[in-house]
Design an enzyme around this catalytic site. Structure first.
Site, PDB file in Angstrom:
ATOM      1  N   ARG A 162       0.827  -1.213   0.000  1.00 20.06           N
ATOM      2  CA  ARG A 162       0.000   0.000   0.000  1.00 20.06           C
ATOM      3  C   ARG A 162       0.859   1.259   0.000  1.00 20.06           C
ATOM      4  O   ARG A 162       0.505   2.275   0.579  1.00 20.06           O
ATOM      5  CB  ARG A 162      -0.964   0.005   1.200  1.00 20.06           C
ATOM      6  CG  ARG A 162      -1.902  -1.188   1.275  1.00 20.06           C
ATOM      7  CD  ARG A 162      -2.849  -1.275   0.081  1.00 20.06           C
ATOM      8  NE  ARG A 162      -3.636  -2.490   0.146  1.00 20.06           N
ATOM      9  CZ  ARG A 162      -3.295  -3.649  -0.416  1.00 20.06           C
ATOM     10  NH1 ARG A 162      -2.170  -3.749  -1.107  1.00 20.06           N
ATOM     11  NH2 ARG A 162      -4.059  -4.718  -0.295  1.00 20.06           N
ATOM     12  N   SER A 237     -11.393  -1.231   3.063  1.00 15.67           N
ATOM     13  CA  SER A 237     -10.519  -1.484   4.214  1.00 15.67           C
ATOM     14  C   SER A 237      -9.971  -0.165   4.749  1.00 15.67           C
ATOM     15  O   SER A 237      -9.310   0.582   4.015  1.00 15.67           O
ATOM     16  CB  SER A 237      -9.361  -2.395   3.812  1.00 15.67           C
ATOM     17  OG  SER A 237      -9.841  -3.647   3.381  1.00 15.67           O
ATOM     18  N   GLU A 333      -5.194   2.982   6.384  1.00 13.93           N
ATOM     19  CA  GLU A 333      -4.912   2.845   4.951  1.00 13.93           C
ATOM     20  C   GLU A 333      -5.451   4.028   4.151  1.00 13.93           C
ATOM     21  O   GLU A 333      -4.867   4.434   3.151  1.00 13.93           O
ATOM     22  CB  GLU A 333      -5.515   1.533   4.422  1.00 13.93           C
ATOM     23  CG  GLU A 333      -5.215   1.265   2.979  1.00 13.93           C
ATOM     24  CD  GLU A 333      -5.688  -0.103   2.512  1.00 13.93           C
ATOM     25  OE1 GLU A 333      -6.165  -0.200   1.365  1.00 13.93           O
ATOM     26  OE2 GLU A 333      -5.603  -1.067   3.292  1.00 13.93           O
TER      27      GLU A 333
END
Length: 337
Positions: A162, A237, A333
């Site tokens: 990520r 998420s 995130e």
């Protein structure tokens, strides 16, 4: 180009947060983007893609530029591979479905991820054992200050979990305008390594899955676990899955034998953040109109009128509880604005 003032961003973020842009404009050609940047050099700018990976906690006191560049084309073909360029404003999931319809392989495990193509390299998005970096060749990006175009190769993007160069070294300096992918035309590498996919294919009695079968399985899994942002505001998420030292995992695992993990290296393992959040008792909990989804603890949701700050406060409570209970810091995130 029509620059609007005091513009509501509620429909432009998947959390459905009510926030205002001081100024807002959508651009659908590279020429318009260049002109806009040249004519508004002194204004602070905020670049907006699909709005799927951000949490708005305040109004945006800047010129919000919505990247709405459309189009896709085949650049080159060989017997086994094809190079496809997709413009930044294309919806990611619809692009994935298009590649599958062409029998181009490599993106099927990332079906139904919300957002647009242009933001996928920034996060190095991934799901079910596949990441953007696996098929990424390069991307075109415009320098915000100079309006010059630059090609970023895979190596120059510094992809990690990520992570990419766009979140660090060149953050807020470039606007991605298109992305090139190298996809398979035959001898597809079907990836069913994640148990959920294997289980879903077994339920459908599929022994030799096609690209479409894998995509359909991923879609079914995601729909069973994740709420549709159009029905319940969310950003997928909210947290990254933490990577911890193997020794730390062994200590926690001794206390929690049901703790799942994925081996990253000889010394590190990845632990599902959703498991930690559920174990801490947050799954399905609600704090006013902000809460944690009942089917997937990784997903924070807006039940209607939550503010971004309220959702952020819930996330911080979760982080503090897990740090205290497990000694693990789970990182956010999504981009908190």
């Amino acid at each position: 180009m029509n620059i609007q003032t005091n513009f509501s961003l509620k429909k432009y973020n998947t959390f459905g947060i009510e926030a205002k842009a001081k100024q807002f404009v959508a651009v659908n050609t590279i020429k318009d983007l260049k002109t806009l940047l040249q004519e508004n050099k002194l204004l602070p700018k905020f670049i907006l893609g699909g709005g799927s990976n951000m949490l708005l906690t305040q109004n945006i006191h800047a010129l919000v530029i919505h990247i709405d560049l459309k189009g896709k084309k085949i650049l080159r073909e060989e017997d086994n591979f094809v190079w496809v360029e997709c413009m930044a404003g294309e919806n990611w999931h619809l692009f994935v479905l298009w590649t599958i319809d062409q029998n181009f392989g490599g993106l099927e495990n990332m079906s139904l991820i919300p957002g647009n193509v242009g933001t996928t390299p920034i996060q190095n998005i991934g799901a079910y054992g596949t990441e953007i970096k696996d098929t990424f060749v390069s991307c075109q990006a415009m320098n915000i200050a100079t309006q010059e175009m630059r090609t970023f190769t895979k190596e120059e993007c510094h992809f990690g979990y990520r992570e990419s160069v766009f979140k660090h070294e060149v953050k807020d300096q470039f606007i991605i305008t298109s992305v090139i992918f190298k996809l398979t035309k035959r001898n597809h590498k079907i990836n069913t390594s994640y148990g959920d996919i294997t289980k879903e294919l077994e339920n459908q009695n599929i022994a030799t899955p096609t690209l479409k079968d894998v995509s359909n399985a991923v879609i079914a899994i995601r729909q069973s676990k994740l709420p549709d942002p159009k029905e319940l505001g969310n950003s997928g998420s909210f947290f990254k899955n933490p990577i911890i030292p193997k020794a730390q995992y062994n200590t926690i695992h001794a206390l929690h034998p049901d703790m799942p993990h994925y081996v990253v290296s000889e010394t590190e393992v990845k632990v599902p953040a959703g498991w930690l959040i559920e174990k801490a008792g947050f799954k399905g909990k609600r704090f006013g109109d902000a809460g944690i989804h009942k089917n997937q603890a990784l997903v924070l949701v807006n039940y209607g009128n939550a503010t971004g700050q309220e959702i952020l406060n819930v996330s911080r409570t979760i982080q503090a509880t897990i740090l205290k209970g497990f000694g693990i810091l789970i990182e956010v995130e999504v981009n908190v604005i």
